[in-house]
Design a protein around this motif. Sequence first.
Motif, PDB file in Angstrom:
ATOM      1  N   UNK A  23       0.824  -1.195   0.000  1.00 14.98           N
ATOM      2  CA  UNK A  23       0.000   0.000   0.000  1.00 14.98           C
ATOM      3  C   UNK A  23       0.860   1.248   0.000  1.00 14.98           C
ATOM      4  N   UNK A  24       0.283   2.331  -0.474  1.00 11.16           N
ATOM      5  CA  UNK A  24       1.067   3.566  -0.586  1.00 11.16           C
ATOM      6  C   UNK A  24       0.492   4.696   0.260  1.00 11.16           C
ATOM      7  N   UNK A  25      -0.371   4.360   1.216  1.00 11.46           N
ATOM      8  CA  UNK A  25      -1.000   5.407   2.022  1.00 11.46           C
ATOM      9  C   UNK A  25       0.039   6.170   2.845  1.00 11.46           C
ATOM     10  N   UNK A  26       1.042   5.450   3.395  1.00 10.86           N
ATOM     11  CA  UNK A  26       2.075   6.133   4.172  1.00 10.86           C
ATOM     12  C   UNK A  26       2.923   7.036   3.268  1.00 10.86           C
ATOM     13  N   UNK A  27       3.202   6.560   2.046  1.00  4.75           N
ATOM     14  CA  UNK A  27       3.981   7.363   1.101  1.00  4.75           C
ATOM     15  C   UNK A  27       3.213   8.613   0.686  1.00  4.75           C
ATOM     16  N   UNK A  28       1.909   8.465   0.488  1.00  7.18           N
ATOM     17  CA  UNK A  28       1.090   9.636   0.129  1.00  7.18           C
ATOM     18  C   UNK A  28       1.123  10.669   1.241  1.00  7.18           C
ATOM     19  N   UNK A  29       1.058  10.208   2.485  1.00  3.56           N
ATOM     20  CA  UNK A  29       1.138  11.108   3.648  1.00  3.56           C
ATOM     21  C   UNK A  29       2.493  11.819   3.652  1.00  3.56           C
ATOM     22  N   UNK A  30       3.560  11.056   3.410  1.00  5.96           N
ATOM     23  CA  UNK A  30       4.905  11.635   3.405  1.00  5.96           C
ATOM     24  C   UNK A  30       5.070  12.681   2.300  1.00  5.96           C
ATOM     25  N   UNK A  31       4.566  12.356   1.104  1.00  2.74           N
ATOM     26  CA  UNK A  31       4.719  13.291  -0.008  1.00  2.74           C
ATOM     27  C   UNK A  31       4.007  14.614   0.295  1.00  2.74           C
ATOM     28  N   UNK A  32       2.844  14.502   0.917  1.00  2.00           N
ATOM     29  CA  UNK A  32       2.126  15.730   1.273  1.00  2.00           C
ATOM     30  C   UNK A  32       2.914  16.552   2.284  1.00  2.00           C
ATOM     31  N   UNK A  33       3.462  15.895   3.298  1.00  2.00           N
ATOM     32  CA  UNK A  33       4.227  16.594   4.329  1.00  2.00           C
ATOM     33  C   UNK A  33       5.527  17.186   3.774  1.00  2.00           C
ATOM     34  N   UNK A  34       6.075  16.568   2.709  1.00  2.97           N
ATOM     35  CA  UNK A  34       7.322  17.050   2.112  1.00  2.97           C
ATOM     36  C   UNK A  34       7.092  18.075   0.994  1.00  2.97           C
ATOM     37  N   UNK A  35       5.814  18.413   0.749  1.00  2.97           N
ATOM     38  CA  UNK A  35       5.512  19.406  -0.283  1.00  2.97           C
ATOM     39  C   UNK A  35       5.500  18.829  -1.692  1.00  2.97           C
ATOM     40  N   UNK A  36       5.168  17.552  -1.792  1.00  2.00           N
ATOM     41  CA  UNK A  36       5.041  16.844  -3.077  1.00  2.00           C
ATOM     42  C   UNK A  36       6.272  16.988  -3.985  1.00  2.00           C
ATOM     43  N   UNK A  37       7.414  16.493  -3.519  1.00  2.00           N
ATOM     44  CA  UNK A  37       8.612  16.543  -4.362  1.00  2.00           C
ATOM     45  C   UNK A  37       8.485  15.671  -5.611  1.00  2.00           C
ATOM     46  N   UNK A  38       7.641  14.639  -5.558  1.00  2.00           N
ATOM     47  CA  UNK A  38       7.482  13.732  -6.709  1.00  2.00           C
ATOM     48  C   UNK A  38       6.909  14.435  -7.931  1.00  2.00           C
ATOM     49  N   UNK A 102      17.774  13.018   8.449  1.00  2.00           N
ATOM     50  CA  UNK A 102      17.283  13.899   9.521  1.00  2.00           C
ATOM     51  C   UNK A 102      15.921  14.486   9.185  1.00  2.00           C
ATOM     52  N   UNK A 103      15.717  14.812   7.913  1.00  2.00           N
ATOM     53  CA  UNK A 103      14.420  15.332   7.467  1.00  2.00           C
ATOM     54  C   UNK A 103      13.332  14.274   7.662  1.00  2.00           C
ATOM     55  N   UNK A 104      13.659  13.015   7.317  1.00  2.00           N
ATOM     56  CA  UNK A 104      12.666  11.935   7.396  1.00  2.00           C
ATOM     57  C   UNK A 104      12.441  11.470   8.825  1.00  2.00           C
ATOM     58  N   UNK A 105      13.448  11.607   9.679  1.00  2.00           N
ATOM     59  CA  UNK A 105      13.310  11.083  11.038  1.00  2.00           C
ATOM     60  C   UNK A 105      12.161  11.761  11.787  1.00  2.00           C
ATOM     61  N   UNK A 106      12.039  13.064  11.652  1.00  2.00           N
ATOM     62  CA  UNK A 106      10.961  13.792  12.331  1.00  2.00           C
ATOM     63  C   UNK A 106       9.600  13.301  11.843  1.00  2.00           C
ATOM     64  N   UNK A 107       9.497  13.076  10.528  1.00  2.00           N
ATOM     65  CA  UNK A 107       8.238  12.578   9.971  1.00  2.00           C
ATOM     66  C   UNK A 107       7.988  11.126  10.399  1.00  2.00           C
ATOM     67  N   UNK A 108       9.056  10.348  10.497  1.00  2.00           N
ATOM     68  CA  UNK A 108       8.940   8.960  10.969  1.00  2.00           C
ATOM     69  C   UNK A 108       8.353   8.932  12.376  1.00  2.00           C
ATOM     70  N   UNK A 109       8.878   9.786  13.243  1.00  2.00           N
ATOM     71  CA  UNK A 109       8.381   9.845  14.616  1.00  2.00           C
ATOM     72  C   UNK A 109       6.900  10.223  14.636  1.00  2.00           C
TER      73      UNK A 109
END
Length: 439
Positions: A23-38, A102-109
């Motif tokens: 599933x890609x629900x977690x990735x979709x959440x991450x992309x939104x939080x990162x400002x859609x770099x994709x 470091x950027x991803x760690x905060x989002x991981x938490x």
Amino acid sequence: MFATYEEAMEWIHTRKGMGPKPGIVRMEWLMERLGHPERKFRSIHIAGTNGKGSNVAYLRSLFMAAGYSVGTFTSPHIVSFNERIGINGENIPDEDVLEQANLLYALYEEISQTDMGPLTEFEVVTAMMFSYFGSHPCDVVLLEVGLGGLYDSTNVAEPDLSLITTIGKDHSNILGDSIGEIAYQKAGIIKQGTPVVVGRLPEEALAVMRDTAEKMAAPLYAFGRDFSVSNWQGGSAYHEVFDFSSPLGSYENLEIALMGGHQVDNAATALQAFLLFCQKYALAYSEATIKTGFLGTVWPVRMEIVSQAPFVMLDGAHNIPAMEVLTEAIKQKFPDKEITVLLAALADKDLEEMGRLIKSIPGSKLYVTSFDFPRAASVTELCERIGAPESAAYGDWRVAIDDLKAQQSDRGMLLITGSLYFLSEVRHYLLNDKEFSDA
């Protein structure tokens, strides 16, 4: 937060034990939080049972020869983690890995406290890659799928072109038992209105591609119908030479340095994708840049000769389709060689069929070993399932390589194969060996 690259690596790799999360629900959440770099770069999304890495290598070389900057995302790595993310063949620097971690760690938490749960290693690395390319512009980014397609972490991509290389049986416990089920998963990368190029596929798989492309209004370009190869011949020094034909251009005497008919198929599929992408964005190229790009393509552990004396070849044939093309290529290319095979493989593979294919090489001798990896088959299991005697088993793969190298005659070849994870360790061991400095 991490102060050093080593600390970041330790954190990334401790995600490994969590297993895949379809599933890609977690990735979709991450992309939104990162400002859609994709959405910030042009890309080609590449799926398939085998041939993904080779297609990435061909495409990277073709674009670079034509003067364009190319980002790549591949897995697993062969020598170092950093090669998973690269620009123009140069690995991502350690300091950029540290910055992205470091950027991803905060989002991981943050996501770990939600119902979506913590991220896997591949989700972390994929998100790092999207973030990196979002801030490091390239003319094109080549995105290799990790597993399957439909539910793969990379499938949040919004590519300009999709490419599906081959379809065969692998990862059946996740993707399905039939070619049709597996093809359905791979076809999951086909996007609305986005052109898709497919390689040489079984008819059952091609039917799934046609059906999916039609539903998605995606123009489909199929090997053998919309582009083709002819006059394939073995070139000098283990190269392949062939002609390519497509409405987008026809070229004669294209030469590649990767061996085997399957690599001719891969090269043709990559060239069709390259021509389509260049047409879409009016990118300039020439017959000369295409020939330069192909001849300069290298890809580790794909029938890679790392030494001539003794003659040692590495190939990461980790599933049945890959082992089929490897053994056929060995029979065709090296009929006069006395073949010794050293195999280490993962326990969830069809080891019985792997053994049968290797034994089909006339006069070949098969030895087995194991390596330190959670899913690696033990020496005992390999012997039982392949039918190899205990005398053909080595508990330590390094001892096996040293022994079998020493036994090679002038006509001998040592072929080391069975798992990309294993070959990664082997390649590092051999190419750091002073005896192999001439390879």
